[in-house]
Motif scaffolding. Structure first.
Motif, PDB file in Angstrom:
ATOM      1  N   GLY A 185      34.398  30.757  45.207  1.00 14.47           N
ATOM      2  CA  GLY A 185      33.208  30.747  46.042  1.00 14.47           C
ATOM      3  C   GLY A 185      32.275  29.695  45.478  1.00 14.47           C
ATOM      4  N   ALA A 186      31.436  29.123  46.335  1.00 13.12           N
ATOM      5  CA  ALA A 186      30.536  28.069  45.859  1.00 13.12           C
ATOM      6  C   ALA A 186      29.397  27.897  46.843  1.00 13.12           C
ATOM      7  CB  ALA A 186      31.306  26.755  45.711  1.00 13.12           C
ATOM      8  N   GLY A 187      28.447  27.067  46.492  1.00 16.52           N
ATOM      9  CA  GLY A 187      27.359  26.802  47.426  1.00 16.52           C
ATOM     10  C   GLY A 187      26.187  26.105  46.765  1.00 16.52           C
ATOM     11  N   GLN A 199      36.782  34.932  35.357  1.00 17.16           N
ATOM     12  CA  GLN A 199      36.226  33.926  36.258  1.00 17.16           C
ATOM     13  C   GLN A 199      35.727  32.746  35.436  1.00 17.16           C
ATOM     14  OE1 GLN A 199      33.048  35.680  38.592  1.00 17.16           O
ATOM     15  NE2 GLN A 199      34.457  36.350  40.196  1.00 17.16           N
ATOM     16  N   ALA A 240      26.469  25.680  42.697  1.00 20.38           N
ATOM     17  CA  ALA A 240      27.118  26.620  41.788  1.00 20.38           C
ATOM     18  C   ALA A 240      28.487  26.955  42.358  1.00 20.38           C
ATOM     19  CB  ALA A 240      26.284  27.892  41.655  1.00 20.38           C
ATOM     20  N   GLY A 291      32.121  29.697  41.456  1.00 22.40           N
ATOM     21  CA  GLY A 291      32.755  30.694  40.591  1.00 22.40           C
ATOM     22  C   GLY A 291      34.197  30.848  41.031  1.00 22.40           C
ATOM     23  N   SER A 341      28.578  35.016  37.313  1.00 24.87           N
ATOM     24  CA  SER A 341      27.334  34.415  37.815  1.00 24.87           C
ATOM     25  C   SER A 341      26.084  34.743  36.984  1.00 24.87           C
ATOM     26  CB  SER A 341      27.122  34.799  39.280  1.00 24.87           C
ATOM     27  OG  SER A 341      28.249  34.423  40.038  1.00 24.87           O
ATOM     28  N   ARG A 361      35.556  45.159  37.573  1.00 25.25           N
ATOM     29  CA  ARG A 361      35.243  45.841  38.831  1.00 25.25           C
ATOM     30  C   ARG A 361      36.122  47.071  38.959  1.00 25.25           C
ATOM     31  NH1 ARG A 361      34.765  40.753  43.090  1.00 25.25           N
ATOM     32  NH2 ARG A 361      33.354  39.596  41.743  1.00 25.25           N
ATOM     33  N   GLN A 398      24.653  32.012  34.888  1.00 29.44           N
ATOM     34  CA  GLN A 398      23.750  31.022  35.507  1.00 29.44           C
ATOM     35  C   GLN A 398      22.303  31.390  35.198  1.00 29.44           C
ATOM     36  OE1 GLN A 398      23.961  30.469  39.733  1.00 29.44           O
ATOM     37  NE2 GLN A 398      26.173  30.777  39.842  1.00 29.44           N
ATOM     38  N   THR A 432      23.620  31.705  47.113  1.00 25.51           N
ATOM     39  CA  THR A 432      23.765  30.310  47.544  1.00 25.51           C
ATOM     40  C   THR A 432      23.497  30.210  49.047  1.00 25.51           C
ATOM     41  OG1 THR A 432      26.141  30.786  47.605  1.00 25.51           O
ATOM     42  CG2 THR A 432      25.367  29.377  45.813  1.00 25.51           C
ATOM     43  N   GLU A 447      32.557  30.176  35.846  1.00 24.92           N
ATOM     44  CA  GLU A 447      31.351  29.902  36.605  1.00 24.92           C
ATOM     45  C   GLU A 447      30.911  28.472  36.331  1.00 24.92           C
ATOM     46  OE1 GLU A 447      30.350  32.472  38.284  1.00 24.92           O
ATOM     47  OE2 GLU A 447      28.513  31.721  39.180  1.00 24.92           O
TER      48      GLU A 447
HETATM   49  N1  DAH Z   1      30.352  35.393  41.919  1.00 27.13           N
HETATM   50  C1  DAH Z   1      31.127  35.212  43.137  1.00 27.13           C
HETATM   51  C2  DAH Z   1      32.210  36.283  43.196  1.00 27.13           C
HETATM   52  O1  DAH Z   1      32.489  36.912  42.222  1.00 27.13           O
HETATM   53  C3  DAH Z   1      31.742  33.858  43.177  1.00 27.13           C
HETATM   54  C4  DAH Z   1      30.732  32.797  43.388  1.00 27.13           C
HETATM   55  C5  DAH Z   1      30.398  32.390  44.656  1.00 27.13           C
HETATM   56  C6  DAH Z   1      30.094  32.194  42.305  1.00 27.13           C
HETATM   57  C7  DAH Z   1      29.472  31.407  44.884  1.00 27.13           C
HETATM   58  C8  DAH Z   1      29.149  31.201  42.519  1.00 27.13           C
HETATM   59  C9  DAH Z   1      28.852  30.812  43.813  1.00 27.13           C
HETATM   60  O2  DAH Z   1      28.518  30.593  41.525  1.00 27.13           O
HETATM   61  O3  DAH Z   1      27.932  29.821  43.997  1.00 27.13           O
HETATM   62  O4  DAH Z   1      32.777  36.488  44.238  1.00 27.13           O
END
Ligand code: DAH
Length: 337
Positions: free
Chosen positions: A282-284, A207, A304, A306, A169, A193, A172, A251, A209
């Protein structure tokens, strides 16, 4: 030693050398006649015992022997070497050594395929560094100061404000800081992580993005249709996509996106833990507070997402243990040839 013996040795040596068919045979003859313990040095030593009056004749005969042997060796060496002479050096009928064919690793394959699908929709590929600032990875993404994901037990900190990015992310943020809308980017990359490695977790994973920001309205419906299109291109037309309400700091509203299980087609199996669904991303809709952090007009619109690359690779190939993807076991990776 007699002069006749020297003449006989010359005849025998040149005949043997001329009969040599391979470089190895020529080399064996060379050792036998002119090598350190060969016939010629031995005969040269014998010159000591020859009567002084006979020495010139013997010397001449031995020199003639040496010249004839060396000339014969040279000729056979050239004739048996590969290239210009007869082809004994190479046997073209021998089977060659099989060096193996490489194949694309499932993780790279998912990255390439995803990039291709989104490129067709007008997304360009953006790159970002693995080492990030706290601002890009957390602050600008509206993550609370005391959010548990910032904890040392979750994040690899490299310094007071520097870390190994925990998600893609922050790319972005980099894209929005660098450009004005419209921005339509995709970014595949490594994330880190402090997770204990098990069948579904790794400390280092990938990931992809995605971010679309525009000055004209961009809605959750746009996000849903884009991600559904992606799902069908990636998994085939029979895939079902499910959007569940969720929370992400960057988001609002946020969703989690599930694909119907590719292995059991939604019936329930070990890969999807009997649920029929697999969480993929995940998104939003981009939170206005993120726009404020990067100096965008908060009235902008954007979505966005990911996604976990290993996740998609696993469901595509029915892999139940993520560690298999990184064990570098050729027997396993060859199954993807
Ligand atoms: N960065 C989030 C994660 O690692 C995943 C994610 C969720 C990315 C929502 C996004 C988003 O761009 O809009 O769990």
């Amino acid at each position: 030693m007699t002069l006749e013996e020297i003449a006989a040795a010359k005849a025998a040596a040149t005949a043997e050398i001329s009969a040599a068919k391979t470089p190895a045979e020529v080399e064996n003859a060379r050792i036998k006649y002119v090598g350190r313990n060969g016939l010629l040095p031995a005969m040269m030593k014998g010159l000591r015992d020859v009567a002084p009056a006979d020495k010139p004749a013997f010397g001449q005969a031995l020199n003639a022997l040496r010249t004839a042997v060396e000339a014969a060796l040279e000729e056979r060496k050239a004739a048996t070497a590969g290239g210009t002479g007869p082809c004994e050096a190479f046997d073209f009928s021998m089977p060659g050594n099989w060096r193996g064919t490489g194949s694309i690793h499932p993780v790279s394959e998912v990255i390439e395929e995803t990039t291709r699908i989104f490129a067709q929709l007008g997304f360009t590929v953006e790159d970002g560094p693995d080492i990030e600032t706290e601002f890009n990875n957390f602050d600008a993404l509206n993550t609370a100061k005391h959010h548990p994901s910032r904890d040392e037990r979750d994040t690899f900190w490299l310094g007071p404000e520097l870390l190994l990015r925990t998600q893609t992310s922050p790319v972005q943020i980099r894209a929005m800081l660098a450009r004005k809308p419209p921005v339509r980017i995709i970014n595949p990359g490594r994330c880190y992580r402090r997770d204990t490695t098990d069948a579904t977790h790794a400390a280092n994973f990938h990931q992809i993005e995605g971010l679309y920001v525009d000055v004209k309205p961009v809605s959750l419906a746009d996000l849903k249709s884009t991600l559904s299109h992606f799902a069908r291109k990636m998994m085939g037309d029979s895939v079902n996509v499910r959007f569940r309400p969720h929370f992400f700091p960057f988001t609002e509203p946020s969703v989690e996106v599930d694909f119907s299980c590719h292995v059991c087609k939604g019936k329930g199996c070990a890969v999807c833990k009997q649920s029929g669904w697999i969480e993929v991303m995940g998104a939003g809709i981009v939170d206005t507070r993120v726009f404020e952090k990067v100096g965008y007009d908060p009235e902008c619109f954007g979505y966005a997402f990911g996604m976990g690359v290993e996740r998609i690779a696993m469901i595509k190939h029915g892999v139940t243990d993520l560690r298999l993807l990184y064990a570098n076991d050729l027997r396993y990776l060859r199954e993807f040839l």
